[in-house]
Design an enzyme around this catalytic site. Structure first.
Site, PDB file in Angstrom:
ATOM      1  N   HIS A   1       0.853  -1.193   0.000  1.00 27.07           N
ATOM      2  CA  HIS A   1       0.000   0.000   0.000  1.00 27.07           C
ATOM      3  C   HIS A   1       0.894   1.250   0.000  1.00 27.07           C
ATOM      4  CE1 HIS A   1      -3.784   2.123   0.360  1.00 27.07           C
ATOM      5  NE2 HIS A   1      -3.074   3.020   1.015  1.00 27.07           N
ATOM      6  N   ALA A   2       0.655   2.134  -0.948  1.00 29.58           N
ATOM      7  CA  ALA A   2       1.553   3.275  -1.142  1.00 29.58           C
ATOM      8  C   ALA A   2       1.580   4.181   0.085  1.00 29.58           C
ATOM      9  CB  ALA A   2       1.098   4.082  -2.357  1.00 29.58           C
TER      10      ALA A   2
ATOM     11  N   HIS B   1       0.140  11.639  -6.152  1.00 28.82           N
ATOM     12  CA  HIS B   1      -0.452  11.794  -4.815  1.00 28.82           C
ATOM     13  C   HIS B   1       0.636  11.720  -3.733  1.00 28.82           C
ATOM     14  CE1 HIS B   1      -3.450  11.000  -1.544  1.00 28.82           C
ATOM     15  NE2 HIS B   1      -2.466  10.263  -1.069  1.00 28.82           N
ATOM     16  N   GLU B   2       1.464  10.704  -3.820  1.00 28.50           N
ATOM     17  CA  GLU B   2       2.498  10.513  -2.779  1.00 28.50           C
ATOM     18  C   GLU B   2       3.487  11.669  -2.773  1.00 28.50           C
ATOM     19  OE1 GLU B   2       2.124   8.462  -0.491  1.00 28.50           O
ATOM     20  OE2 GLU B   2       0.502   7.349  -1.426  1.00 28.50           O
TER      21      GLU B   2
ATOM     22  N   HIS C   1       2.500  14.484  -0.595  1.00 28.59           N
ATOM     23  CA  HIS C   1       2.875  14.323   0.817  1.00 28.59           C
ATOM     24  C   HIS C   1       4.339  14.720   1.036  1.00 28.59           C
ATOM     25  CE1 HIS C   1      -0.794  12.350   2.067  1.00 28.59           C
ATOM     26  NE2 HIS C   1      -0.631  11.289   1.315  1.00 28.59           N
TER      27      HIS C   1
ATOM     28  N   GLU D   1      -3.778  14.979   2.249  1.00 23.89           N
ATOM     29  CA  GLU D   1      -4.212  14.069   1.191  1.00 23.89           C
ATOM     30  C   GLU D   1      -4.550  14.792  -0.106  1.00 23.89           C
ATOM     31  OE1 GLU D   1      -3.698  11.083   1.443  1.00 23.89           O
ATOM     32  OE2 GLU D   1      -3.350  10.995   3.609  1.00 23.89           O
TER      33      GLU D   1
ATOM     34  N   HIS E   1      -6.508   0.549   5.487  1.00 28.91           N
ATOM     35  CA  HIS E   1      -6.552   1.539   6.555  1.00 28.91           C
ATOM     36  C   HIS E   1      -7.193   1.019   7.835  1.00 28.91           C
ATOM     37  CE1 HIS E   1      -5.906   3.490   2.740  1.00 28.91           C
ATOM     38  NE2 HIS E   1      -5.470   4.569   3.356  1.00 28.91           N
TER      39      HIS E   1
ATOM     40  N   TYR F   1      -9.654  11.445   3.575  1.00 26.62           N
ATOM     41  CA  TYR F   1      -9.735  11.274   2.118  1.00 26.62           C
ATOM     42  C   TYR F   1     -11.044  11.839   1.570  1.00 26.62           C
ATOM     43  CZ  TYR F   1      -5.893   8.047   3.031  1.00 26.62           C
ATOM     44  OH  TYR F   1      -4.720   7.490   3.446  1.00 26.62           O
TER      45      TYR F   1
HETATM   46  O1  X8Z Z   1      -4.186   5.394   0.969  1.00 21.42           O
HETATM   47  C1  X8Z Z   1      -4.131   6.189   0.071  1.00 21.42           C
HETATM   48  C2  X8Z Z   1      -2.794   6.691  -0.450  1.00 21.42           C
HETATM   49  C3  X8Z Z   1      -1.826   6.849   0.650  1.00 21.42           C
HETATM   50  S1  X8Z Z   1      -2.275   8.108   1.768  1.00 21.42           S
HETATM   51  C4  X8Z Z   1      -2.246   5.710  -1.458  1.00 21.42           C
HETATM   52  N1  X8Z Z   1      -5.264   6.612  -0.543  1.00 21.42           N
HETATM   53  C5  X8Z Z   1      -6.571   6.137  -0.142  1.00 21.42           C
HETATM   54  C6  X8Z Z   1      -6.736   4.669  -0.473  1.00 21.42           C
HETATM   55  O2  X8Z Z   1      -5.955   4.134  -1.247  1.00 21.42           O
HETATM   56  O3  X8Z Z   1      -7.668   4.044   0.030  1.00 21.42           O
HETATM   57  C7  X8Z Z   1      -5.345   7.585  -1.628  1.00 21.42           C
HETATM   58  C8  X8Z Z   1      -6.783   7.629  -2.008  1.00 21.42           C
HETATM   59  C9  X8Z Z   1      -7.556   6.975  -0.913  1.00 21.42           C
HETATM   60 ZN    ZN Z   2      -2.063   9.956   0.935  1.00 24.23          ZN
END
Ligand code: X8Z
Ligand code: ZN
Length: 663
Positions: free
Chosen positions: A386-387, A416-417, A420, A444, A545, A555
């Site tokens: 997960h990024a 996106h990254e 951050h 975010e 998450h 988000y």
């Molecule tokens: O978790 C993330 C990023 C890292 S903060 C990759 N996002 C959420 C997800 O993947 O569920 C970005 C969009 C929503």
């Molecule tokens: Zn993020």
């Protein structure tokens, strides 16, 4: 995890921080806090906490980085211990901070104390045994998620697929059963987490109560410079603004799924969308269904995937010619070439993203970023794919951790990254306690704002799509492409924490975790599973998450805010046309305005920061609706005569297991 100090970084993993998926700072280990110096003033106290924090931060992040990029029982132990030390120290600081309650102090000191108390998303009980148990569970859950894979067959026929492979099935197969199997397969990985999660909830709730909150959810909602109840009401208000647009998109997609799979399979009872048919394991982004959903095939070419795959092929051809060691078997040489090419492609995609930020006048990323980041999935160990973005030490050691493959979705995640990472770099000059986003939704939204500026014209200018034609049909295609990512996401962004807020406040009990999850998916997203999902499953745990304990409301807020930021930066760049065609690529005035906001970190209430950027202190979906106005009008025409909307109770009622909708 970009926001908040490093500790938080780990928080990401273990829920330390309230900040984003960026990692934050943590204090120096080993040091025992002991009694604070006698007569220490509030200003001196905050200065000391900032120093200790800075020191601890780097150690915590290193432990967390290792446990995320090298999952095994040793790294898990080290990370859990580092987290334990960090949380114990945080509890000490928080306890000490109460000596200054009601005392005069500068506003900046008062704000830092407030942020200190809100710093962790994983409030820890004071009892050291329970603290130890909490960090162990947190690290174990994240490890389970990272190492999750779905295996079928026995003995020599056994094959296992990881999250990337299972996601790929949903992204590209249109075979109903293959998608169902991939979706169900991934949701086996969280079954063993259920017990841990229930205990985790008890422990963080105890920690939150120790801090004076009703439960951990209230602590999460307290981090927005307004009373927790008001934040919840704000999310309702914003959702009400965008819901009609979501309902139109939902209706259109349902029609297309019906056309592809037949009405009996294209939708689930009550007119809901089947969870396994939306191109994504969690139905949060529908962009992978472009083949089914593209309004006008051939109008405007937006096939970024094709360009990236072509780039990957070119890199592979080059790598085959330039292998450093010409020895080895042909198979070994091919393997090495493929690995080298995958890394090259991932770095080139990242350079493409960096180029946008640099075009705004921001600095290039430091050499250490390129050396220390994880760009592609290692083959010799388990990692959390997960990024995430990490600020390792609050002084320039920023990194991203991804398992990049050449796809449009991954490319936008890189943008996106880097949002951050640039936030981290911009606010590194602030005291550690101010080193986080104005609120976590800001963190975010930074990179996503840039993604909005990746218009067809921008994509063409950097060679990612062909020449663009100007037509109403091309416009609708472009809008649909963006809506499948941004509008589809909105109810998902909301429902995750509706579930967790209910779990934390006890209105959702462990015996109804799954039922409540699907009731919320039905209510907000209009999505339902195609087969029953009883309490023998723990479907929330299949979303990063949840085991990673990263709050999710950020988000949802980000998906509203990013359109406000985008509009403000378009204005700053001098752009005059319709919002949806604006790209501020290359605009130094836009970059300066953005950087000024990033540099503030959390040093002032977010309302002020928002006002400085956009002219208004309020979160508002107006710019989002302005952006999507052409699509919304088009969707209304397309859906005319259809009965849109869905019945959230229908799926469960159909199975004779009706349940009240929480939230
Ligand atoms: O978790 C993330 C990023 C890292 S903060 C990759 N996002 C959420 C997800 O993947 O569920 C970005 C969009 C929503
Ligand atoms: Zn993020």
């Amino acid at each position: 995890m970009p926001s908040r100090p490093a500790l938080l970084a780990l928080a990401v993993a273990a829920g330390l921080t309230l900040a984003a998926c960026s990692r934050q700072h943590a204090p120096a280990a080993g040091a025992t806090a002991g009694a604070p110096p006698a007569g220490e003033t509030a200003d001196q106290f905050v200065a000391r906490v900032n120093d200790e924090f800075r020191a601890l931060y780097a150690e915590l992040n290193s432990a967390q980085w290792l446990s995320s990029t090298y999952i095994n029982s040793d790294s898990e132990l080290v990370a859990a211990k580092a987290n334990e030390r960090w949380l114990a120290r945080l509890n000490e600081w928080i306890a000490q901070s109460h000596r200054y309650d009601g005392q005069p102090m500068s506003p900046q000191t008062a704000r830092q104390i407030k942020l200190l108390r809100l710093m962790t998303a994983m409030p820890a009980p004071r009892d050291p045994k329970k603290l130890e148990e909490l960090t162990r569970i947190a690290t174990r859950m994240e490890g389970m998620y990272g190492a999750g894979s779905y295996c079928t067959g026995e003995g020599a026929n056994k094959t296992c697929r990881d999250i990337g492979q299972l996601s790929q099935v949903l992204a590209s197969s249109r075979d109903y059963d293959a998608q169902l199997q991939a979706w169900q397969g991934w949701h086996t990985i969280s079954v063993p987490m259920r017990k841990d999660y229930a205990r985790f909830v008890e422990l963080v709730n105890e920690g939150a109560r120790d801090m004076g909150y009703a439960d951990a959810g209230e602590l999460w909602r307290a981090g927005y410079d307004m009373p927790p109840a008001q934040l919840a009401a704000e999310t309702d208000r914003l959702w009400d603004q965008v819901k009609p647009l979501y309902e139109q998109l939902h209706c259109y997609v349902r029609g297309r799924l019906d056309a592809r799979y037949g009405k009996d399979r294209g939708e689930v009872a009550g007119g809901m969308l089947p969870a396994h048919l939306l191109g994504n394991l969690w139905q949060q982004d529908w962009g992978n269904l472009w083949d089914l959903l593209q309004p006008y095939p051939g109008a405007g070419s937006l096939d970024v995937n094709a360009a990236l795959q072509a780039m990957a092929q070119t890199d592979l051809a080059r790598a085959r010619q330039h292998l450093p060691d010409p020895g080895g078997t042909p198979a070994a040489r091919e393997f090495l070439a493929e690995r080298a090419a995958a890394l090259d492609t991932a770095k080139r995609m990242t350079e493409r993203a960096q180029d946008f930020y640099v075009s705004l006048g921001m600095p290039k990323l430091p050499a250490s970023y390129w050396e220390k980041s994880q760009f592609i999935k290692p083959l010799d160990r388990e990692v959390v794919c997960h990024a995430s973005a990490w600020d390792m030490n609050m002084q320039g050691d920023v990194r991203t951790k991804m398992c990049i493959v050449p796809s449009e979705e991954e490319l936008t995640t890189i943008y996106h990254e880097l949002g951050h990472v640039y936030y981290d770099l911009a606010y590194n000059k602030q005291p550690p306690l101010f080193q986080s986003g104005a609120h976590d939704g800001f963190h975010e939204a930074i990179g996503d704002t840039i993604v909005l500026a990746m218009t067809p014209a921008y994509l063409h200018s950097v060679g990612l799509v062909g020449a663009q034609q100007q037509s109403q049909q091309a416009l609708i295609n472009a809008q649909m492409r963006m809506a499948l990512a941004k509008v589809a996401f909105l109810p998902f962004g909301l429902m995750i924490d509706r579930w967790r807020w209910g779990v934390f406040d006890g209105s959702i009990k462990p015996g109804e975790y799954n039922r409540a999850w699907w009731a919320l998916k039905a209510k907000y997203q209009g999505v339902a599973p195609a087969t029953p999902r009883g309490e023998e499953f723990f479907d929330p745990g299949a979303k990063y998450h949840v085991p990673g304990n990263t709050p999710y409301t950020r988000y949802f807020l980000s998906h509203i805010l990013q359109f406000q930021f985008y509009k403000a930066l378009c204005d700053a760049s001098g752009y005059k046309g319709p919002l949806y065609e604006c790209s501020f690529y290359g605009s130094k005035p836009a970059g300066e305005k953005y950087w000024a906001m990033l540099s503030k970190g959390a040093s002032q209430p977010w309302q002020q920061t928002l006002q400085e950027l956009t002219g208004s202190p309020r979160m508002d979906a107006g710019p989002l609706l302005e952006y999507f106005a052409p699509l919304q009008a088009w969707l209304k025409q397309q859906n005319a005569g259809q009965s849109c909307g869905w019945d959230p109770g229908a799926a469960t009622a159909a199975r004779g297991a009706g349940v009240a909708t929480p939230g």
